[in-house]
Design a protein around this motif. Structure first.
Motif, PDB file in Angstrom:
ATOM      1  N   GLU A   1       0.840  -1.165   0.040  1.00 17.40           N
ATOM      2  CA  GLU A   1       0.056  -0.182  -0.076  1.00 17.40           C
ATOM      3  C   GLU A   1       0.676   1.303  -0.072  1.00 17.40           C
ATOM      4  OE1 GLU A   1      -2.599  -0.446   3.477  1.00 17.40           O
ATOM      5  OE2 GLU A   1      -3.440  -2.203   2.984  1.00 17.40           O
ATOM      6  N   TYR A   2       0.335   2.340  -0.287  1.00 22.58           N
ATOM      7  CA  TYR A   2       0.918   3.620  -0.283  1.00 22.58           C
ATOM      8  C   TYR A   2       0.162   4.834   0.177  1.00 22.58           C
ATOM      9  CZ  TYR A   2      -1.287   5.694  -4.309  1.00 22.58           C
ATOM     10  OH  TYR A   2      -2.166   6.255  -5.125  1.00 22.58           O
ATOM     11  N   THR A   3       0.535   5.727   0.733  1.00 27.49           N
ATOM     12  CA  THR A   3      -0.350   7.202   1.083  1.00 27.49           C
ATOM     13  C   THR A   3       0.453   8.080   0.757  1.00 27.49           C
ATOM     14  OG1 THR A   3      -1.507   8.015   2.830  1.00 27.49           O
ATOM     15  CG2 THR A   3       0.465   6.890   3.362  1.00 27.49           C
ATOM     16  N   LEU A   4      -0.234   9.394   0.606  1.00 27.32           N
ATOM     17  CA  LEU A   4       0.133  10.695   0.216  1.00 27.32           C
ATOM     18  C   LEU A   4       0.271  11.319   1.652  1.00 27.32           C
ATOM     19  CD1 LEU A   4      -1.953  11.952  -2.611  1.00 27.32           C
ATOM     20  CD2 LEU A   4       0.521  11.038  -2.887  1.00 27.32           C
ATOM     21  N   ASP A   5      -0.186  10.599   2.781  1.00 26.02           N
ATOM     22  CA  ASP A   5       0.020  11.342   4.289  1.00 26.02           C
ATOM     23  C   ASP A   5       1.276  10.742   4.707  1.00 26.02           C
ATOM     24  OD1 ASP A   5      -0.285  12.065   6.713  1.00 26.02           O
ATOM     25  OD2 ASP A   5      -2.087  10.660   7.420  1.00 26.02           O
ATOM     26  N   CYS A   6       2.172  11.670   4.913  1.00 24.43           N
ATOM     27  CA  CYS A   6       3.626  11.351   5.178  1.00 24.43           C
ATOM     28  C   CYS A   6       3.652  11.194   6.571  1.00 24.43           C
ATOM     29  CB  CYS A   6       4.664  12.646   4.858  1.00 24.43           C
ATOM     30  SG  CYS A   6       4.917  12.743   3.457  1.00 24.43           S
ATOM     31  N   ALA A   7       2.571  11.292   7.453  1.00 23.07           N
ATOM     32  CA  ALA A   7       2.308  10.998   8.876  1.00 23.07           C
ATOM     33  C   ALA A   7       1.831   9.543   8.847  1.00 23.07           C
ATOM     34  CB  ALA A   7       1.559  11.740   9.714  1.00 23.07           C
ATOM     35  N   GLY A   8       1.546   8.968   7.672  1.00 23.52           N
ATOM     36  CA  GLY A   8       1.294   7.488   7.838  1.00 23.52           C
ATOM     37  C   GLY A   8      -0.276   7.097   8.431  1.00 23.52           C
ATOM     38  N   ALA A   9      -0.947   8.132   8.806  1.00 24.63           N
ATOM     39  CA  ALA A   9      -2.145   7.850   9.795  1.00 24.63           C
ATOM     40  C   ALA A   9      -3.401   7.703   8.630  1.00 24.63           C
ATOM     41  CB  ALA A   9      -2.506   8.976  10.485  1.00 24.63           C
ATOM     42  N   ASP A  10      -3.395   8.128   7.599  1.00 23.01           N
ATOM     43  CA  ASP A  10      -4.787   7.892   6.897  1.00 23.01           C
ATOM     44  C   ASP A  10      -4.483   7.815   5.169  1.00 23.01           C
ATOM     45  OD1 ASP A  10      -7.583   8.049   6.495  1.00 23.01           O
ATOM     46  OD2 ASP A  10      -7.596   9.967   6.899  1.00 23.01           O
ATOM     47  N   GLY A  11      -5.349   7.533   4.459  1.00 25.87           N
ATOM     48  CA  GLY A  11      -5.380   7.492   3.029  1.00 25.87           C
ATOM     49  C   GLY A  11      -4.563   6.227   2.413  1.00 25.87           C
ATOM     50  N   TRP A  12      -4.686   5.283   3.092  1.00 24.30           N
ATOM     51  CA  TRP A  12      -3.653   4.101   2.435  1.00 24.30           C
ATOM     52  C   TRP A  12      -4.383   3.296   1.254  1.00 24.30           C
ATOM     53  CZ3 TRP A  12       1.314   3.443   3.465  1.00 24.30           C
ATOM     54  CH2 TRP A  12       1.607   3.791   4.622  1.00 24.30           C
ATOM     55  N   THR A  13      -3.841   3.289   0.120  1.00 22.78           N
ATOM     56  CA  THR A  13      -4.347   2.698  -0.907  1.00 22.78           C
ATOM     57  C   THR A  13      -3.741   1.332  -1.301  1.00 22.78           C
ATOM     58  OG1 THR A  13      -5.025   5.010  -1.810  1.00 22.78           O
ATOM     59  CG2 THR A  13      -4.674   3.063  -3.556  1.00 22.78           C
ATOM     60  N   VAL A  14      -4.418   0.432  -1.592  1.00 20.51           N
ATOM     61  CA  VAL A  14      -3.713  -0.950  -1.913  1.00 20.51           C
ATOM     62  C   VAL A  14      -3.371  -0.930  -3.370  1.00 20.51           C
ATOM     63  CG1 VAL A  14      -4.129  -3.415  -2.199  1.00 20.51           C
ATOM     64  CG2 VAL A  14      -5.077  -2.190  -0.022  1.00 20.51           C
ATOM     65  N   ILE A  15      -2.195  -1.548  -3.629  1.00 21.08           N
ATOM     66  CA  ILE A  15      -1.822  -1.384  -5.129  1.00 21.08           C
ATOM     67  C   ILE A  15      -1.313  -2.943  -5.599  1.00 21.08           C
ATOM     68  CG2 ILE A  15      -0.993   1.126  -5.241  1.00 21.08           C
ATOM     69  CD1 ILE A  15       1.943   0.186  -4.603  1.00 21.08           C
ATOM     70  N   ASP A  16      -1.090  -3.703  -4.551  1.00 22.42           N
ATOM     71  CA  ASP A  16      -0.860  -5.530  -4.935  1.00 22.42           C
ATOM     72  C   ASP A  16      -1.328  -6.189  -3.678  1.00 22.42           C
ATOM     73  OD1 ASP A  16      -0.357  -7.416  -6.266  1.00 22.42           O
ATOM     74  OD2 ASP A  16       1.818  -6.734  -6.748  1.00 22.42           O
ATOM     75  N   GLY A  17      -1.587  -7.505  -4.047  1.00 18.24           N
ATOM     76  CA  GLY A  17      -1.895  -8.409  -2.721  1.00 18.24           C
ATOM     77  C   GLY A  17      -3.241  -8.528  -2.524  1.00 18.24           C
ATOM     78  N   GLY A  18      -3.633  -9.015  -1.312  1.00 21.50           N
ATOM     79  CA  GLY A  18      -4.793  -8.992  -0.616  1.00 21.50           C
ATOM     80  C   GLY A  18      -5.485 -10.528  -0.749  1.00 21.50           C
ATOM     81  N   ILE A  19      -6.604 -10.439  -0.540  1.00 23.35           N
ATOM     82  CA  ILE A  19      -7.080 -11.896  -0.458  1.00 23.35           C
ATOM     83  C   ILE A  19      -7.300 -12.405  -2.093  1.00 23.35           C
ATOM     84  CG2 ILE A  19      -9.226 -13.063  -0.104  1.00 23.35           C
ATOM     85  CD1 ILE A  19      -8.067 -12.262   2.453  1.00 23.35           C
ATOM     86  N   GLY A  20      -6.792 -13.684  -2.023  1.00 25.31           N
ATOM     87  CA  GLY A  20      -6.804 -14.249  -3.490  1.00 25.31           C
ATOM     88  C   GLY A  20      -5.533 -14.101  -4.203  1.00 25.31           C
TER      89      GLY A  20
END
Length: 1014
Positions: A178-197
């Motif tokens: 995952e990645y986020t634009l929130d440099c504090a890492g508290a919010d806004g995480w977006t999955v770009i790979d992996g997960g169920i299946g």
């Protein structure tokens, strides 16, 4: 992810309760996969019923712990602590060299060290009770992040690469990038790979990552995130892994490749990376003076200090009409939902004995639609200081009754009473919108409930194996595979089994009935014939004389479930004794759980299969679990044989008279049956040949209603002409379940029945919340919506005026028959008062539907409907906003208003109607077993008398001394009830123990026993 509560139990269930609890309703939301120590849950609108306790005259109680949370005028936590269950207990991403572990399963991917999301065995701390470490646990939310934001190349492509080996439960526990634009890492995480299946299951070492087009040049923070659900991991031993994931040679965009060789073992950070577990939802549980909180229970009020999960909440109860009352908070921007606990201090177990009970009070203003639930759990600590895992009965509880409920729960079998030195109690408040919003409820309105108070743990001085039996785990009434012409066999399925070979509870494969029994002090005995635990099921098939349905072929698997003997009780009834086997999940025998599977190709329409259980401890002392829901416990086999549980294969009454009736007890085990049966008696018993379908665990959506059991709905018509369906005061009504709509949609069954019924016949549906629930189904996207819409538009068009009658008509309004009603009795009381607090539906007929009864006197309008009806062709439909069980007499004319109501209803359907009009009701002398039993602090005694006259009902102790006179007055012929509050004639509470109650009338006397447990 499935909710945190899942590690309590998974499921859709809402459960049972005791008679001293006010309203019934317990439901079970059941999951499709098994769990043990951390099972998935069933929802339950609890009565607070004791879990199958019984007592003898010599029994007493010893209080081990009590908490009222008051110190004078101040609140005191008495050592209880608030816990945010969503917060992580530790950081499990760490550098490891896997030294000392099996190199075939645990090894660095490159060099001598790798990053590992997993844990080694531990003799102390939160991991000491894990079943199968090394590995991972339930409800892990573990993240490993870049320490700082990193720039992305100008093309918006984020490059991440690493070696990895995955090993997590497939379809439920997975790793994501995952990645986020929130440099504090508290919010806004977006999955770009992996997960169920994708990154779950067992995946051998390989290269992962890639060039991800994220459409921004950043800067961004990157993380590898592992999330597990509430069951099946190394914690409970149901999924034995090698740890969730191992990572090496990790690179992201311009960062140097991290091989972890320069980091110390157990380090939780490296040059550019660090553990970054997300914060929990927050702690909201705290003590509040009860006098400052909204309480709408007209029968009870707690003004002392109580626990609530509203401390610091920014939400209020405006949706319930109380904008000044803080409410349980909703989900947050990170997709988290409240899961807060309060944990008790250590409670010493020295000398606790086998039977330990937990009692507590809870205020409920928690309709199912709110999706706020509560749970209780217990654990024990051994001499080394290691706590066991939390244990409970695999339910989450709810209830919209706005009442105080007293829970009574047996917990001895959940504790280590052999070597345990202390125990702890845990109460949880859970918001399950993340799991059930849009399916089970909307989650749109939150109140401040639940409120907790008055906790007590005590020992009951009882010996012998102790039982814990869930009604949804027992055999259920069923229909033949081929209904007409009354041919074919029927499966012996448990209530919690939604389809052949697929047990929702997944305690065992197939459709076995499951019980939990143990002797925590000295252990169960061993059967000398096969060296297995001495746990048995006694089975007898009625009508008597069915010699072909005894012996070895009663069981599905004679090797696993051998017949070990037979027994004829005092009444001459033959019983076959079948040995139970350990319940097995994933190849592992579950502690203290035993099952029995009966033959699925043996029972036929008309068979009633009676059964009860026996367990023998090492000193040969036996105890029995028996009663309609197997909630009674005794050391007397004759008592058990005289009061077994049963299930019936339907249709059972044949089609000879062409006038057969199916009565669906939609609140089985909650006391409705006695009222219906007395009503049948009062109308001359035209239903002597009627079939009854009992819905075990009626508020547990486990596909055990008629729609989940009828094999071909169209074949119901030749079997029945009338269906009488009463859901009592349960919120779950019709059409709610955890299986497919075809298995759980009662409205589909009703629609097809009405469309095919001939000659005239139909359906009566009654219950406090049926209309309110039906209104929530009026959406084509609802799992049962299409058929619910059809029922309301085609068969009974109406509007819901109100889901609660009390604001407009008071607690116990008069039901007034409208002009032209098919009811000959002009009025009757619709009782909604203490200790039960009802919220009857108020309706307005539309189209061709009409009112038959309205609420109140002098206020009759079309919008005040209590009972509606409609006629469409040959089909007749009656729909009541109240249950038949709450009809009470409003005059003394020697006739039962409930009996007259039922007679007129059947007459309208064209069944059992006398040409001379309404007859004087006939009645029989009868004394019912009190409900609940055992009880605390009150119980209801139902009885009927054949003739009008003086009746006495008195309570005696075991010495034969008079304790309380409950009645000494003239009664009309018919059914009546009295409530005993556990006090003597002087108004003082009496002690725990066995008591006898005796009914004496002009021509009848009978005595029965009951048990008061405190």
């Amino acid at each position: 992810m499935r909710p945190a509560l899942l590690f309590l139990f998974t499921l859709l269930a809402i459960a049972a309760s005791s008679a001293e609890a006010r309203r019934s309703g317990n439901g079970a939301l059941s999951s499709a996969r098994p769990t043990t120590a951390s099972p998935t849950r069933t929802w339950d609108n609890s009565f607070g019923a004791p879990n199958g306790l019984s007592a003898s005259a010599s029994q007493g109680t010893t209080v081990l712990y009590a908490a009222t949370f008051n110190s004078g005028a101040s609140c005191t936590d008495q050592g209880w602590t608030s816990v945010d269950v969503t917060a992580e207990l530790g950081e499990y991403w760490h550098v490891d060299d896997f030294a000392g572990l099996n190199p075939a399963n645990y090894a660095a991917l490159a060099g001598t060290k790798s990053l590992w999301c997993g844990a080694r065995p531990s003799a102390a701390g939160p991991l000491c009770n894990y079943s199968a470490l090394p590995g991972y646990g339930n409800l892990w939310n573990q993240a490993f992040c870049t320490k700082a934001c990193i720039a992305v190349s100008g093309d918006g492509i984020l490059d991440v690469a690493f070696l990895a080996r995955f090993d997590s439960e497939p379809s439920y526990d997975a790793t994501t990038l995952e990645y986020t634009l929130d440099c504090a890492g508290a919010d806004g995480w977006t999955v770009i790979d992996g997960g169920i299946g994708v990154w779950d299951g067992l995946i051998p070492t390989a290269s992962f990552g890639g060039a991800y087009n994220i459409g921004t040049t950043g800067p961004v923070k990157v993380r590898i995130y592992f999330e597990s659900d509430g069951a099946w991991s190394d914690q409970d031993g149901l999924w034995n892994s090698n740890g969730a994931v191992v990572v090496d040679n990790l690179a992201a965009e311009g960062l140097a490749v991290e091989d972890f060789e320069g980091e110390a073992v157990n380090a939780t950070e490296s040059n550019d990376w660090i553990t970054c577990n997300p914060p929990g939802y927050g702690i909201y549980t705290a003590l509040f003076p009860g006098a400052t909180l909204v309480q709408e229970d007209p029968c009870a009020r707690d003004i002392s200090c109580v626990w609530a999960a509203i401390n610091g909440s920014t939400y209020d109860y405006t949706c319930g009409g109380f904008p000044g009352q803080a409410a349980v908070p909703f989900g947050n921007a990170d997709g988290q939902y409240l899961d807060n606990d309060i944990w008790s201090p250590d409670i010493p177990l020295a000398g606790a004995g086998a039977t330990v009970n937990l009692e507590f009070s809870v205020y409920r203003d928690m309709p199912l639609d709110n999706l706020i639930f509560y749970t209780w759990r217990v654990r024990s600590k051994d001499a080394s200081g290691c706590w066991s895992q939390w244990e409970d009965r695999e339910f989450v509880y709810f209830g919209g009754q706005k009442d105080w409920l007293r829970h009574v729960n047996q917990i001895g079998d959940l504790l280590n009473l052999t070597t345990g030195v202390s125990m702890s109690v845990r109460f949880s408040v859970l918001d399950l919108c993340g799991v059930w919003c849009g399916t089970v409820g909307s989650g749109a309105c939150h109140s401040h409930a639940p409120l907790f108070d008055n906790v007590k743990v005590y020992r009951v001085n009882q010996v012998g194996p102790q039982w814990s039996v869930r009604d949804i785990d027992q055999f259920q009434d069923n229909f033949a595979e081929i209904i007409g012409p009354y041919a074919g066999k029927a499966r012996a399925d448990m209530a919690n089994d939604i389809s052949p070979g697929a047990n929702v509870n997944s305690i065992v494969p197939g459709d076995s009935s499951v019980v939990r029994v143990s002797d925590p002090v000295s252990g169960l005995g061993v059967d000398g014939g096969n060296s297995r635990a001495a746990v048995y099921c006694y089975v007898s098939v009625w009508p008597q004389g069915q010699a072909t349905k005894t012996g070895a072929h009663l069981t599905q698997d004679p090797v696993r479930f051998p017949v070990t003997g037979s027994f004829n009780d005092a009444g001459g009834t033959p019983w076959t004794i079948v040995q139970c086997d350990s319940a097995i999940v994933n190849g592992i025998a579950q502690p203290d759980r035993y099952c029995v599977d009966l033959n699925d190709n043996l029972f036929e329409p008309g068979d009633t299969v009676c059964f009860f259980y026996e367990a023998i401890k090492t000193n040969a002392l036996a105890t029995y679990a028996f009663g309609s829901n197997l909630g009674a416990q005794s050391s007397d086999r004759e008592e058990a044989a005289a009061n077994p549980s049963e299930f019936t294969i339907l249709p059972a009454s044949g089609v000879a008279n062409g006038d057969n009736i199916l009565y669906v007890d939609g609140m089985d085990g909650r006391g409705a049956q006695q009222y219906w049966e007395s009503g049948f008696i009062n109308v001359g018993n035209p239903l002597a040949g009627a079939d009854r379908f009992d819905v075990r665990g009626p508020s547990s959506g486990v596909s055990n209603r008629p729609a989940g059991r009828v094999k071909d709905i169209s074949q119901l018509v030749p079997a029945y002409r009338i269906i009488l369906w009463d859901t009592g005061d349960l919120e779950t009504g019709l059409g709610n379940g955890s299986g497919t709509p075809e298995k759980t949609n009662d409205y589909k069954l009703v629609n097809q029945f009405l469309a095919n019924v001939t000659p005239s016949g139909g359906v009566y549906i009654g219950g406090d919340d049926v209309a309110e629930q039906l209104s929530t189904y009026q959406s084509s996207v609802h799992p049962n919506g299409v058929d619910a819409i059809t029922f309301k538009s085609t068969w009974l068009p109406h509007n819901l005026t109100a889901g609660n009658h009390r604001p407009s008509f008071g607690i116990s309004p008069l039901g007034s028959a409208v002009a032209g009603s098919f009811l000959n009795d002009p009025s009757f009381v619709i009782y909604g008062g203490c200790p039960l607090i009802n919220d009857f539906d108020v309706m307005e007929p539309q189209g061709t539907a009409v009112n038959q009864v309205t609420y109140g006197v002098g206020t009759a309008t079309s919008a005040n409907g209590a009972l509606l009806s409609n006629v469409v062709g040959d089909a007749r439909v009656a729909f009541g906003g109240f249950s038949l069980i709450y009809i009470r007499d409003d005059e003394t004319n020697g006739k039962s208003d409930r009996g007259e109501f039922l007679f007129d209803l059947l007459c309208w359907f064209g069944s059992g109607c006398y040409s001379s009009g309404v007859p004087a009701p006939t009645a029989a002398n009868n004394l019912d077993q009190n409900y609940p039993n055992p009880f605390n602090p009150r119980t209801t005694i139902a009885f009927s008398v054949k003739d009008r006259g003086l009746v006495t009902l008195r309570v005696y102790n075991v010495a034969g001394e008079l304790v309380r006179t409950l009645a000494n007055e003239e009664f009309t012929a018919g059914a009546h009830t009295k409530v005993w509050d556990g006090r003597n004639d002087a108004g003082s509470p009496v002690s725990s123990g066995v008591y006898f109650y005796k009914l004496v009338s002009n021509s009848f006397a009978q005595t029965k026993k009951m048990v008061l447990l405190k």
